[in-house]
Design an enzyme around this catalytic site. Sequence first.
Site, PDB file in Angstrom:
ATOM      1  N   ASN A   1       0.878  -1.177   0.000  1.00  0.00           N
ATOM      2  CA  ASN A   1       0.000   0.000   0.000  1.00  0.00           C
ATOM      3  C   ASN A   1       0.913   1.224   0.000  1.00  0.00           C
ATOM      4  O   ASN A   1       1.544   1.527   1.015  1.00  0.00           O
ATOM      5  CB  ASN A   1      -0.882  -0.035   1.253  1.00  0.00           C
ATOM      6  CG  ASN A   1      -1.645   1.264   1.460  1.00  0.00           C
ATOM      7  OD1 ASN A   1      -1.745   2.094   0.548  1.00  0.00           O
ATOM      8  ND2 ASN A   1      -2.187   1.448   2.666  1.00  0.00           N
ATOM      9  N   TRP A   2       0.994   1.892  -1.135  1.00  0.00           N
ATOM     10  CA  TRP A   2       1.922   3.016  -1.265  1.00  0.00           C
ATOM     11  C   TRP A   2       1.430   4.288  -0.585  1.00  0.00           C
ATOM     12  O   TRP A   2       2.180   5.270  -0.488  1.00  0.00           O
ATOM     13  CB  TRP A   2       2.182   3.309  -2.752  1.00  0.00           C
ATOM     14  CG  TRP A   2       3.140   2.358  -3.395  1.00  0.00           C
ATOM     15  CD1 TRP A   2       3.793   1.309  -2.792  1.00  0.00           C
ATOM     16  CD2 TRP A   2       3.565   2.365  -4.770  1.00  0.00           C
ATOM     17  NE1 TRP A   2       4.595   0.669  -3.712  1.00  0.00           N
ATOM     18  CE2 TRP A   2       4.480   1.301  -4.929  1.00  0.00           C
ATOM     19  CE3 TRP A   2       3.269   3.174  -5.860  1.00  0.00           C
ATOM     20  CZ2 TRP A   2       5.094   1.020  -6.140  1.00  0.00           C
ATOM     21  CZ3 TRP A   2       3.879   2.886  -7.074  1.00  0.00           C
ATOM     22  CH2 TRP A   2       4.779   1.821  -7.210  1.00  0.00           C
ATOM     23  N   LYS A   3       0.167   4.310  -0.185  1.00  0.00           N
ATOM     24  CA  LYS A   3      -0.398   5.539   0.423  1.00  0.00           C
ATOM     25  C   LYS A   3      -0.137   6.726  -0.510  1.00  0.00           C
ATOM     26  O   LYS A   3      -0.174   6.561  -1.722  1.00  0.00           O
ATOM     27  CB  LYS A   3       0.171   5.751   1.824  1.00  0.00           C
ATOM     28  CG  LYS A   3       0.020   4.469   2.661  1.00  0.00           C
ATOM     29  CD  LYS A   3       0.241   4.652   4.121  1.00  0.00           C
ATOM     30  CE  LYS A   3       0.026   3.310   4.830  1.00  0.00           C
ATOM     31  NZ  LYS A   3       0.127   3.374   6.254  1.00  0.00           N
TER      32      LYS A   3
ATOM     33  N   HIS B   1      -9.436   1.569   4.932  1.00  0.00           N
ATOM     34  CA  HIS B   1      -8.152   1.697   5.642  1.00  0.00           C
ATOM     35  C   HIS B   1      -8.348   2.641   6.829  1.00  0.00           C
ATOM     36  O   HIS B   1      -9.102   3.620   6.749  1.00  0.00           O
ATOM     37  CB  HIS B   1      -7.077   2.231   4.683  1.00  0.00           C
ATOM     38  CG  HIS B   1      -5.711   2.145   5.272  1.00  0.00           C
ATOM     39  ND1 HIS B   1      -5.238   3.086   6.158  1.00  0.00           N
ATOM     40  CD2 HIS B   1      -4.740   1.223   5.126  1.00  0.00           C
ATOM     41  CE1 HIS B   1      -4.023   2.718   6.536  1.00  0.00           C
ATOM     42  NE2 HIS B   1      -3.695   1.595   5.921  1.00  0.00           N
TER      43      HIS B   1
ATOM     44  N   GLU C   1      -6.625   4.959   7.946  1.00  0.00           N
ATOM     45  CA  GLU C   1      -6.350   6.384   7.653  1.00  0.00           C
ATOM     46  C   GLU C   1      -7.562   7.041   7.019  1.00  0.00           C
ATOM     47  O   GLU C   1      -7.858   8.212   7.265  1.00  0.00           O
ATOM     48  CB  GLU C   1      -5.094   6.497   6.769  1.00  0.00           C
ATOM     49  CG  GLU C   1      -3.835   6.221   7.591  1.00  0.00           C
ATOM     50  CD  GLU C   1      -2.673   5.641   6.806  1.00  0.00           C
ATOM     51  OE1 GLU C   1      -2.669   5.725   5.571  1.00  0.00           O
ATOM     52  OE2 GLU C   1      -1.760   5.083   7.455  1.00  0.00           O
TER      53      GLU C   1
ATOM     54  N   GLU D   1      -5.552  -4.867  10.561  1.00  0.00           N
ATOM     55  CA  GLU D   1      -4.529  -3.830  10.736  1.00  0.00           C
ATOM     56  C   GLU D   1      -4.764  -3.080  12.042  1.00  0.00           C
ATOM     57  O   GLU D   1      -5.511  -2.097  12.071  1.00  0.00           O
ATOM     58  CB  GLU D   1      -4.591  -2.845   9.562  1.00  0.00           C
ATOM     59  CG  GLU D   1      -4.252  -3.470   8.236  1.00  0.00           C
ATOM     60  CD  GLU D   1      -3.533  -2.480   7.315  1.00  0.00           C
ATOM     61  OE1 GLU D   1      -2.509  -2.869   6.740  1.00  0.00           O
ATOM     62  OE2 GLU D   1      -3.988  -1.333   7.193  1.00  0.00           O
TER      63      GLU D   1
ATOM     64  N   GLY E   1       2.655   2.157  10.711  1.00  0.00           N
ATOM     65  CA  GLY E   1       3.624   3.235  10.554  1.00  0.00           C
ATOM     66  C   GLY E   1       4.351   3.584  11.843  1.00  0.00           C
ATOM     67  O   GLY E   1       5.030   4.599  11.928  1.00  0.00           O
TER      68      GLY E   1
ATOM     69  N   SER F   1       3.499  -2.358  10.109  1.00  0.00           N
ATOM     70  CA  SER F   1       4.942  -2.455  10.292  1.00  0.00           C
ATOM     71  C   SER F   1       5.518  -3.810   9.883  1.00  0.00           C
ATOM     72  O   SER F   1       6.440  -4.317  10.522  1.00  0.00           O
ATOM     73  CB  SER F   1       5.329  -2.102  11.741  1.00  0.00           C
ATOM     74  OG  SER F   1       4.938  -0.762  12.025  1.00  0.00           O
TER      75      SER F   1
ATOM     76  N   GLY G   1       2.858  -1.233   4.209  1.00  0.00           N
ATOM     77  CA  GLY G   1       2.924   0.183   3.868  1.00  0.00           C
ATOM     78  C   GLY G   1       4.360   0.582   3.561  1.00  0.00           C
ATOM     79  O   GLY G   1       4.885   0.353   2.470  1.00  0.00           O
TER      80      GLY G   1
HETATM   81  P1  PGA Z   1       2.958   0.192   7.576  1.00  0.00           P
HETATM   82  O1  PGA Z   1       1.468   0.441   6.974  1.00  0.00           O
HETATM   83  O2  PGA Z   1       3.446  -1.100   6.983  1.00  0.00           O
HETATM   84  O3  PGA Z   1       3.761   1.379   7.114  1.00  0.00           O
HETATM   85  O4  PGA Z   1       2.808   0.112   9.058  1.00  0.00           O
HETATM   86  C1  PGA Z   1       0.563  -0.613   6.823  1.00  0.00           C
HETATM   87  C2  PGA Z   1      -0.736  -0.122   6.238  1.00  0.00           C
HETATM   88  O5  PGA Z   1      -1.180   0.985   6.597  1.00  0.00           O
HETATM   89  O6  PGA Z   1      -1.362  -0.827   5.403  1.00  0.00           O
END
Ligand code: PGA
Length: 255
Positions: free
Chosen positions: A12-14, A97, A99, A169, A175, A215, A236
């Site tokens: 997931n590149w965000k 997600h 976020e 998640e 993150g 993570s 991510g």
């Molecule tokens: P992260 O993000 O691997 O940077 O913790 C995971 C995600 O939000 O899908």
Amino acid sequence: MKTMKKPYICGNWKMYKTAQEAKEFSAAFLGEDLPNGVRVGIFAPYLQLAALTEAFLGTDVIVGAQNVFYEDEGAYTGEVAPKMLSAAGVTACIVGHSERRQLFHETDADVNRKLKALFRWNIAPILCVGETLEERNKGDAKAVVSRQLRADLEGISEEDAKGLTVAYEPIWAIGTGLTASADDANEMCAVIRNELASLYDAETADLITIQYGGSVKPSNVAELMRKPEIDGVLVGGASLDAKAFSAIVRFDEFE
Ligand code: PGA
């Protein structure tokens, strides 16, 4: 259980990478040794999807979006319809997600409409669920995740559900560098599978891919993937680097 399925490893590149950077990534990634026995997906910003579907044409790499709106067209300034994703060759999409839920106030009702829209257009969703640290510390993690699943999947048929991926998640692990322990992640994935079995049936629940996300990195992926209830990972930060992400895809080498 995962013995029946190919592992599903997704990035997931965000809100990272320009079109040029996406092209550089795909060239570097395809230059790596990639195993056949793993399904790989890259979930990129809308603007980079066309470049990626072109770069990965003729390969098995799945190109996905990170969000979608639930109407097919209309006066919805700034939104992107599932019909547009489908026409652009996008075959998968992340929904719900944390976020999006936290920063953009997406509700379970929104997530439910988005899931239905994706199934209508034959785009394979990854539904994200997970608890906050406060909810975990109160002992509510299982109840929160079960409640999200029931609300998000309301009115979704068993046939559609068979094509679903669920990503567990935990919000406190995203993150932050904090990973859920492999045992805790496995336990929560089992809770998810049980909830899916009660919403549908055991056979359907077994067919649904369940990922862990939060993570994930080359050094912890093998331990997570060894767990019986974890069918894949949603990555991510570590998916932004072609070398790190291909190392995650080759998790078997860390066994
Ligand atoms: P992260 O993000 O691997 O940077 O913790 C995971 C995600 O939000 O899908």
